[in-house]
Motif scaffolding. Structure first.
Motif, short mmCIF file in Angstrom:
data_model
loop_
_atom_site.label_atom_id
_atom_site.label_comp_id
_atom_site.label_asym_id
_atom_site.label_seq_id
_atom_site.Cartn_x
_atom_site.Cartn_y
_atom_site.Cartn_z
N THR A 59 10.08 35.73 24.73
CA THR A 59 8.95 35.88 23.81
C THR A 59 7.80 34.92 24.11
N GLY B 87 4.01 34.92 21.96
CA GLY B 87 3.29 33.79 21.39
C GLY B 87 1.80 33.83 21.66
N THR C 233 12.99 32.03 22.58
CA THR C 233 11.65 31.58 22.23
C THR C 233 11.53 30.09 22.53
N TYR D 267 5.45 28.16 22.97
CA TYR D 267 4.93 29.51 23.13
C TYR D 267 3.99 29.83 21.96
N SER E 84 5.11 31.90 18.41
CA SER E 84 6.21 32.76 18.84
C SER E 84 7.43 32.59 17.94
#
Length: 330
Positions: free
Chosen positions: A20, A24, A53, A57, A62
Motif C-alpha cells: 500500500t 498512501g 503498509t 507511506y 496509508s
C-alpha cells in the motif's frame, strides 16, 4: 490463492500480499481514498489475507486508509496487517532513518491508533539505522513481541551481517528486501542466508515500479512527486532497454497463455520466495490475481528470463536510489 505458515509463528498468510505504498499517495503522484479502499476490499475478496503498509507511506495516510478499509470490511480475524518502524520525517517531507528505542516506542502506538487495532501481526524495521546498535533495536522489537503489540518480527533492507547482529537479541521471522526479474541482488547473499536460518522472505517490488505490469510505454510521463521521475530505470537510454526486455518477456508469457504481470509475480514465487508484495491502488489492478496460481515456471523458463536480460539490458541498475539517508549525528 496459495497460502503458507510463516516459520516460527502460527501466521497463515497468502503468498501474495497487498502493498500500500502507492495507496498512501506520497511519491506516487497522489491517491484516491475511495478507490484505495475498494482496492483493498477487492484484494481480500480474491483471497489475499495480508495487507502491508508503513507510517512513511503518505506520512500516516496509508495506515489510516488501511484502518478504514479493514473496519468497513469486517472479518478482522481473517486479515493480517504488516507495518514498519524506524523512519522519521519533517513537515517538508524529508525522511531519514531513526530506529532508536524511543522512536520505535512512539511509532508503534501511533501505528496502532491509525490502523484502529490493538496488535500489528508483522512488524518490520524499515531500514537499518547505522547510528543505533542493531542489538538495541532488536531488544526493543522483542519487548513489543512480548507485550503482545506485535505478532512477528521482520527486518527490511538488512544485510546478512546486520541480521546476524539483530538475531542475538530477538527472534527474526521475516525479511523484506526488493526482488523482481529486474532486481535480483538478493540471490547472492540475502536469500541463501534467510533460507539457511528459517527466515521467511516477503519481498517487495514484484512489478518493479510498474515496469513489469505490461502497461508501460516509452511515452509515459510521471508527474508530481512520482518516484519514477528519479528512478534510473525510467531514464533514457536505459528506459528503452528495459522496455525491450519487457517486450521479450511478454512473448515468453504469451507462450504460457499468460500476460506479463502474472508471469512476473509467478517468477518471484518460483525463486524460493515465500510471499510477494504486489502494490495497487485501483480495484481493476487486482484482476490478474487468479492468473498467478495453478502453474509454475520450469528451469528452462527461468533460464530464458535470464537470457532475455543479458540480451537487452546493457547497463543494469538496482533499486539503490530508494534508500533514505541516515540522520546527522548529534
Amino acid at each position: 490463492m496459495e497460502y503458507l505458515t510463516i516459520p516460527q509463528t502460527n501466521l497463515n498468510v497468502s503468498r501474495v500480499a497487498l502493498g500500500t505504498w502507492a495507496i498512501g499517495g506520497w511519491m506516487w503522484g497522489g491517491s484516491d481514498e475511495k478507490e484505495s479502499i475498494k482496492t483493498i476490499h477487492t484484494a481480500l475478496d480474491r483471497g489475499v489475507n495480508l495487507v502491508d503498509t508503513a507510517p512513511v507511506y503518505g506520512f500516516g495516510h496509508s495506515e489510516e486508509i488501511v484502518g478504514k478499509a479493514l473496519a468497513q470490511y469486517g472479518k478482522r480475524d481473517q486479515v493480517l496487517i504488516s507495518s514498519k518502524v524506524g523512519l522519521e520525517w519533517n513537515e517538508q517531507g524529508r525522511v531519514w532513518r531513526n530506529a532508536t528505542p524511543e522512536r520505535i516506542t512512539k511509532e508503534i502506538d501511533d501505528s496502532l491508533r491509525r490502523l484502529g487495532v490493538d496488535r500489528i501481526d508483522i512488524y518490520f524495521v524499515h531500514w537499518p539505522d547505522p547510528l543505533v546498535p542493531f542489538e538495541k533495536t532488536a531488544e526493543t522489537m522483542n519487548k513489543l513481541l512480548i507485550q503482545g503489540k506485535i505478532g512477528a518480527i521482520g527486518v527490511s533492507n538488512f544485510s546478512p551481517e546486520q541480521m546476524d547482529a539483530f538475531r542475538t537479541e530477538s527472534p527474526l521471522h521475516l525479511c523484506q528486501p526488493p526482488y523482481n526479474i529486474f532486481e535480483q541482488e538478493i540471490d547472492d547473499e540475502i536469500k541463501p542466508y534467510c533460507q539457511a536460518n528459517n527466515i521467511a522472505l516477503m519481498t517487495y517490488g514484484a512489478l518493479c515500479r510498474g515496469l513489469l505490469s505490461g502497461t508501460m510505454h516509452s511515452r509515459r510521463e510521471f508527474h508530481g512527486d512520482d518516484l519514477r521521475k528519479y528512478d534510473p530505470k525510467f531514464q533514457q537510454p536505459r528506459f528503452d532497454d528495459y522496455l525491450a526486455a519487457v517486450d521479450k518477456l511478454k512473448e515468453l508469457a504469451a507462450e504460457k497463455s499468460k500476460d506479463l504481470l502474472p508471469l512476473a509475480v509467478r517468477w518471484v514465487l518460483d525463486q524460493g520466495v515465500e510471499i510477494a508484495l504486489w502494490g495497487g491502488r485501483k480495484p481493476a489492478q487486482m484482476d490478474p490475481l487468479d492468473e498467478i496460481f495453478g502453474w509454475r515456471l520450469d528451469q528452462d523458463d527461468r533460464q530464458r528470463v535470464q537470457q532475455i536480460l543479458t540480451e537487452t539490458i546493457k547497463d543494469p541498475v538496482g533499486p539503490e536510489f530508494m534508500a533514505p539517508p541516515t540522520r546527522r549525528k548529534t
